[in-house]
Each structure stands twice: as C-alpha cells, then as structure tokens.
Motif scaffolding. Structure first.
Motif, PDB file in Angstrom:
ATOM      1  N   ALA A  86       7.761   1.158   0.312  1.00  0.00           N
ATOM      2  CA  ALA A  86       8.710   2.121   0.905  1.00  0.00           C
ATOM      3  C   ALA A  86       9.322   1.485   2.150  1.00  0.00           C
ATOM      4  O   ALA A  86       8.630   0.839   2.943  1.00  0.00           O
TER       5      ALA A  86
ATOM      6  N   VAL B 175      13.155   2.876  -6.698  1.00  0.00           N
ATOM      7  CA  VAL B 175      13.579   4.269  -6.532  1.00  0.00           C
ATOM      8  C   VAL B 175      14.629   4.360  -5.428  1.00  0.00           C
ATOM      9  O   VAL B 175      14.578   3.620  -4.437  1.00  0.00           O
TER      10      VAL B 175
ATOM     11  N   PRO C 154      16.748   9.684  -7.456  1.00  0.00           N
ATOM     12  CA  PRO C 154      16.512  11.137  -7.424  1.00  0.00           C
ATOM     13  C   PRO C 154      17.078  11.803  -6.174  1.00  0.00           C
ATOM     14  O   PRO C 154      16.418  12.642  -5.558  1.00  0.00           O
ATOM     15  N   PHE C 155      18.311  11.453  -5.820  1.00  0.00           N
ATOM     16  CA  PHE C 155      18.875  11.997  -4.577  1.00  0.00           C
ATOM     17  C   PHE C 155      19.034  13.508  -4.656  1.00  0.00           C
ATOM     18  O   PHE C 155      18.578  14.241  -3.774  1.00  0.00           O
TER      19      PHE C 155
ATOM     20  N   ASN D 204      13.474   4.657   0.414  1.00  0.00           N
ATOM     21  CA  ASN D 204      13.316   4.924   1.849  1.00  0.00           C
ATOM     22  C   ASN D 204      11.962   5.584   2.118  1.00  0.00           C
ATOM     23  O   ASN D 204      11.522   6.445   1.352  1.00  0.00           O
TER      24      ASN D 204
ATOM     25  N   SER E 297       9.696   1.864  -3.539  1.00  0.00           N
ATOM     26  CA  SER E 297       9.762   3.314  -3.786  1.00  0.00           C
ATOM     27  C   SER E 297      10.865   3.953  -2.948  1.00  0.00           C
ATOM     28  O   SER E 297      10.907   5.177  -2.798  1.00  0.00           O
TER      29      SER E 297
ATOM     30  N   ALA F  23       8.445   0.097  -9.856  1.00  0.00           N
ATOM     31  CA  ALA F  23       9.360   1.142  -9.374  1.00  0.00           C
ATOM     32  C   ALA F  23      10.505   0.565  -8.541  1.00  0.00           C
ATOM     33  O   ALA F  23      10.316  -0.335  -7.727  1.00  0.00           O
TER      34      ALA F  23
ATOM     35  N   ASN G   1       0.834  -1.220   0.000  1.00  0.00           N
ATOM     36  CA  ASN G   1       0.000   0.000   0.000  1.00  0.00           C
ATOM     37  C   ASN G   1       0.862   1.261   0.000  1.00  0.00           C
ATOM     38  O   ASN G   1       0.391   2.338  -0.330  1.00  0.00           O
ATOM     39  N   LYS G   2       2.137   1.134   0.348  1.00  0.00           N
ATOM     40  CA  LYS G   2       3.066   2.273   0.307  1.00  0.00           C
ATOM     41  C   LYS G   2       4.173   2.017  -0.715  1.00  0.00           C
ATOM     42  O   LYS G   2       5.300   2.511  -0.571  1.00  0.00           O
ATOM     43  N   LYS G   3       3.844   1.239  -1.727  1.00  0.00           N
ATOM     44  CA  LYS G   3       4.811   0.945  -2.803  1.00  0.00           C
ATOM     45  C   LYS G   3       6.123   0.376  -2.240  1.00  0.00           C
ATOM     46  O   LYS G   3       7.216   0.654  -2.745  1.00  0.00           O
TER      47      LYS G   3
ATOM     48  N   ILE H  33       9.698   8.204   3.163  1.00  0.00           N
ATOM     49  CA  ILE H  33      10.037   9.633   3.242  1.00  0.00           C
ATOM     50  C   ILE H  33       9.590  10.227   4.581  1.00  0.00           C
ATOM     51  O   ILE H  33      10.268  11.089   5.139  1.00  0.00           O
ATOM     52  N   GLY H  34       8.501   9.711   5.132  1.00  0.00           N
ATOM     53  CA  GLY H  34       8.088  10.149   6.467  1.00  0.00           C
ATOM     54  C   GLY H  34       9.151   9.815   7.505  1.00  0.00           C
ATOM     55  O   GLY H  34       9.469  10.640   8.378  1.00  0.00           O
TER      56      GLY H  34
ATOM     57  N   LEU I  94      19.418  15.585  -1.618  1.00  0.00           N
ATOM     58  CA  LEU I  94      20.275  14.580  -0.973  1.00  0.00           C
ATOM     59  C   LEU I  94      21.501  14.298  -1.841  1.00  0.00           C
ATOM     60  O   LEU I  94      21.770  15.012  -2.802  1.00  0.00           O
TER      61      LEU I  94
HETATM   62  N1  COA Z   1       7.820   7.063   1.365  1.00  0.00           N
HETATM   63  C1  COA Z   1       6.625   7.164   1.972  1.00  0.00           C
HETATM   64  N2  COA Z   1       5.458   6.932   1.340  1.00  0.00           N
HETATM   65  C2  COA Z   1       5.523   6.597   0.046  1.00  0.00           C
HETATM   66  C3  COA Z   1       6.739   6.487  -0.657  1.00  0.00           C
HETATM   67  C4  COA Z   1       7.933   6.732   0.061  1.00  0.00           C
HETATM   68  N3  COA Z   1       9.130   6.606  -0.505  1.00  0.00           N
HETATM   69  N4  COA Z   1       6.482   6.147  -1.935  1.00  0.00           N
HETATM   70  C5  COA Z   1       5.142   6.037  -2.030  1.00  0.00           C
HETATM   71  N5  COA Z   1       4.570   6.308  -0.845  1.00  0.00           N
HETATM   72  C6  COA Z   1       3.144   6.288  -0.522  1.00  0.00           C
HETATM   73  C7  COA Z   1       2.401   7.474  -1.146  1.00  0.00           C
HETATM   74  O1  COA Z   1       2.490   8.615  -0.308  1.00  0.00           O
HETATM   75  C8  COA Z   1       1.004   6.912  -1.221  1.00  0.00           C
HETATM   76  O2  COA Z   1       0.445   6.954   0.072  1.00  0.00           O
HETATM   77  P1  COA Z   1      -1.127   7.282   0.259  1.00  0.00           P
HETATM   78  O3  COA Z   1      -1.858   6.207  -0.496  1.00  0.00           O
HETATM   79  O4  COA Z   1      -1.336   7.233   1.744  1.00  0.00           O
HETATM   80  O5  COA Z   1      -1.328   8.652  -0.357  1.00  0.00           O
HETATM   81  C9  COA Z   1       1.233   5.445  -1.564  1.00  0.00           C
HETATM   82  O6  COA Z   1       2.557   5.145  -1.121  1.00  0.00           O
HETATM   83  C10 COA Z   1       1.139   5.134  -3.039  1.00  0.00           C
HETATM   84  O7  COA Z   1       2.073   5.978  -3.727  1.00  0.00           O
HETATM   85  P2  COA Z   1       1.684   6.846  -5.029  1.00  0.00           P
HETATM   86  O8  COA Z   1       2.679   7.946  -5.135  1.00  0.00           O
HETATM   87  O9  COA Z   1       0.252   7.218  -4.975  1.00  0.00           O
HETATM   88  O10 COA Z   1       1.907   5.740  -6.167  1.00  0.00           O
HETATM   89  P3  COA Z   1       2.221   6.014  -7.725  1.00  0.00           P
HETATM   90  O11 COA Z   1       2.054   4.696  -8.388  1.00  0.00           O
HETATM   91  O12 COA Z   1       1.452   7.178  -8.231  1.00  0.00           O
HETATM   92  O13 COA Z   1       3.776   6.429  -7.769  1.00  0.00           O
HETATM   93  C11 COA Z   1       6.095   6.241  -7.161  1.00  0.00           C
HETATM   94  C12 COA Z   1       4.762   5.490  -7.377  1.00  0.00           C
HETATM   95  C13 COA Z   1       7.106   5.241  -6.599  1.00  0.00           C
HETATM   96  C14 COA Z   1       6.591   6.792  -8.521  1.00  0.00           C
HETATM   97  C15 COA Z   1       5.881   7.423  -6.193  1.00  0.00           C
HETATM   98  O14 COA Z   1       5.190   6.910  -5.044  1.00  0.00           O
HETATM   99  C16 COA Z   1       7.128   8.102  -5.725  1.00  0.00           C
HETATM  100  O15 COA Z   1       7.732   8.874  -6.457  1.00  0.00           O
HETATM  101  N6  COA Z   1       7.506   7.855  -4.455  1.00  0.00           N
HETATM  102  C17 COA Z   1       8.636   8.521  -3.825  1.00  0.00           C
HETATM  103  C18 COA Z   1       9.939   7.950  -4.322  1.00  0.00           C
HETATM  104  C19 COA Z   1      11.107   8.636  -3.655  1.00  0.00           C
HETATM  105  O16 COA Z   1      11.377   9.801  -3.877  1.00  0.00           O
HETATM  106  N7  COA Z   1      11.788   7.886  -2.776  1.00  0.00           N
HETATM  107  C20 COA Z   1      12.874   8.366  -1.968  1.00  0.00           C
HETATM  108  C21 COA Z   1      14.163   8.227  -2.694  1.00  0.00           C
HETATM  109  S1  COA Z   1      15.530   8.766  -1.715  1.00  0.00           S
END
Ligand code: COA
Length: 249
Positions: free
Chosen positions: A26, A104, A128-129, A64, A62, A102, A22-24, A66-67, A134
């Motif tokens: 993460a 990431v 995408p650091f 680390n 996805s 993904a 549900n959080k991809k 992010i929260g 980052l």
């Molecule tokens: N940390 C915390 N929560 C994350 C997360 C992360 N890295 N990646 C995704 N989530 C959460 C989203 O906030 C969302 O939560 P919600 O349903 O409560 O709103 C849920 O996971 C689904 O993600 P969503 O963004 O809606 O999925 P998507 O299919 O549209 O996009 C990604 C997928 C991976 C492209 C996108 O989630 C993303 O860019 N995530 C961040 C990646 C990132 O920058 N990681 C850190 C690298 S240092």
C-alpha cells in the motif's frame, strides 16, 4: 530514506521496487514522495535510459494506503500522490512495469501511463473507486476507455469489477501475461534492458510522439479528476467505506 521503496541501478536501467510487503505494498505519502523524486532524477540524468517499476513476485500494490486517505488526505496538487502522478506522466524516459498479484486502485491506473506492461496471468487488477465512494483518478476516466472501449471501461470504473492479468493482456492493458510473477518481473527487466541499449534520444523522441496526441486534454482531465477526488475523499460515502476497511474485524 524509507525502506519501502528499493531504488537500484543496473547499467542504464533504474529499478524502483515497492517493498512494503506486510501491507501489500500500500502506497504511503512518503513512498509517493520517494517515487516522485526518483522519477524526476531519472528524467534529469542522461545516464538513465529506462525505468523499471515493480512490486514483489506476489503483489504489485494494494493501492493508496487507506489509513493515509483518512488521516492525511491530499489537499491540493502539491500533495505527494499528485506529485508522483505528474512525475510519471512527464517522465521522458520509457517506463516498464511488472505486475504480479494485486494491483488495486492507483496500482492499475498508473499502468495506463507506463510504456510497456508485463503481468502474471493470475494478477488481480481492480479500480474500486466508486465502490469506495471515490471517483477515477490519474486520467483513467479518459485513457481506460481509449484502451479497452467505453462499455468495458464503465464495467471496470462504475461497477469496479476486477480482472485478471490474462484479461489485461487480452484487452490491451498489458503487453503480455506470463505464467508467474517471477516470469513477469524477468520479462519486464529484459524489456527495460533492451530499451536501455537502444539509441536513447531516438527512444525518448519516439515516446514523446506516441504520447503526444491528446496530451493537453489529458493534463486537464487529470487536474479536474484530482480536484473531484479530493472532494470525494471528504464525502460521507468515502469516509464510511474507507473506515469500514480499516476497522475490519
Ligand atoms: N491500505 C492500508 N492497508 C492495507 C491496504 C491499503 N490499501 N491494503 C492492504 N492493507 C493491509 C491490511 O489492512 C492488512 O494489514 P494487517 O495485517 O495489519 O491487518 C495487510 O495489509 C494485509 O492485507 P490483507 O487484506 O490481509 O491481504 P489479502 O491478501 O487478504 O488481500 C487485498 C489483499 C489487496 C485484496 C486487500 O488487502 C485489499 O482489498 N486492500 C485494499 C485495496 C483498496 O481498496 N485500495 C484502495 C484503492 S483506492
């Protein structure tokens, strides 16, 4: 134990599946701790001959959480993310990764430390650091250029450009790109089972030889990157970018 990592044994293969769909997928501090312990146990257990690391057929990770980065960022080398990194880096057993969807941040950089990597053609890899304020971690500032060349490494690490599974295979970051996520996981499972049936000591000695060149330099680079990463996480640039993701409409 968290349900976000599924740990399973199939013969001599230990499978670690990221399962926070549900959080991809993460990665939280708790998930890193479970992964680190599993890698350490796999390393110590003679009956484990290979480790398979997967996400789901739709998403590897996805990166680390992010929260967590905002609320409980790593503060030193004992932080869960760095313990996980070390456990993967030092694992004597071969590690096979299966990537779909993904991958990431650390989801891409950890692949540089795996021994075999299978991806789906449409996997989306990205580091995408810099975009997040980052800097590269886990040896990627050294290893990526060795694998894909310096100009492409700059494109991926400085611009933060994403790339497909097909490109990852073309550029030597993955062994093969498979048509679907299910096929990538199946291919990785087959490879792990093949490794598990080979003479275990010969596999481990050979892995050590393959990884040996530049090992001391790599450990130093990882430590330097880690301290810089900790600093950058506290920078106004990073706090703004990470908060922007968490506060998205
Ligand atoms: N940390 C915390 N929560 C994350 C997360 C992360 N890295 N990646 C995704 N989530 C959460 C989203 O906030 C969302 O939560 P919600 O349903 O409560 O709103 C849920 O996971 C689904 O993600 P969503 O963004 O809606 O999925 P998507 O299919 O549209 O996009 C990604 C997928 C991976 C492209 C996108 O989630 C993303 O860019 N995530 C961040 C990646 C990132 O920058 N990681 C850190 C690298 S240092």
């Amino acid at each position: 134990m968290t349900q976000d990592i599924i740990v399973e044994r199939e013969g001599a293969v230990l499978t670690l599946q990221l399962n926070r769909t549900n959080k991809k997928n993460a990665l939280t501090r708790e998930m890193y701790s479970v992964l680190a312990k599993a890698f350490e146990q796999a390393d110590a257990d003679d009956s484990v001959h290979a480790v398979l690391l997967t996400g789901s057929a739709e998403c590897f990770t996805s990166g680390n959480d992010i929260g967590d980065f905002l609320e409980q960022p790593p503060v030193d080398m004992h932080s869960p993310v760095f313990c996980f990194m070390r456990s993967l880096l030092e694992c004597r057993k071969p590690v096979v990764a299966a990537v779909a969807g993904a991958a990431v941040g650390i989801g891409t950089t950890l692949l540089l430390h795996c021994d075999l990597v299978y991806v789906s053609t449409d996997a989306r890899l990205r580091m995408p650091f810099v975009n997040l304020g980052l800097s590269p971690e886990f040896g990627s500032s050294l290893l990526l250029a060795q694998v894909v060349g310096p100009v492409r490494a700059a494109q991926l690490l400085l611009l933060g450009d994403g790339f497909s599974g097909e490109q990852a295979a073309e550029w030597g970051l993955a062994n093969a790109a498979l048509p679907t996520g299910v096929a990538a996981i199946e291919k990785a499972r087959e490879a792990a089972q093949r490794l598990a049936h080979l003479p275990a000591a010969a596999v481990q000695d050979s892995k050590r030889l393959i990884k040996a060149p530049g090992r001391a330099q790599l450990r130093q680079v990882i430590e330097d990157e880690s301290w810089l990463f900790i600093q950058r996480l506290n920078s106004p640039e990073a706090v703004a970018a990470l908060s922007g993701f968490m506060n998205k409409a």
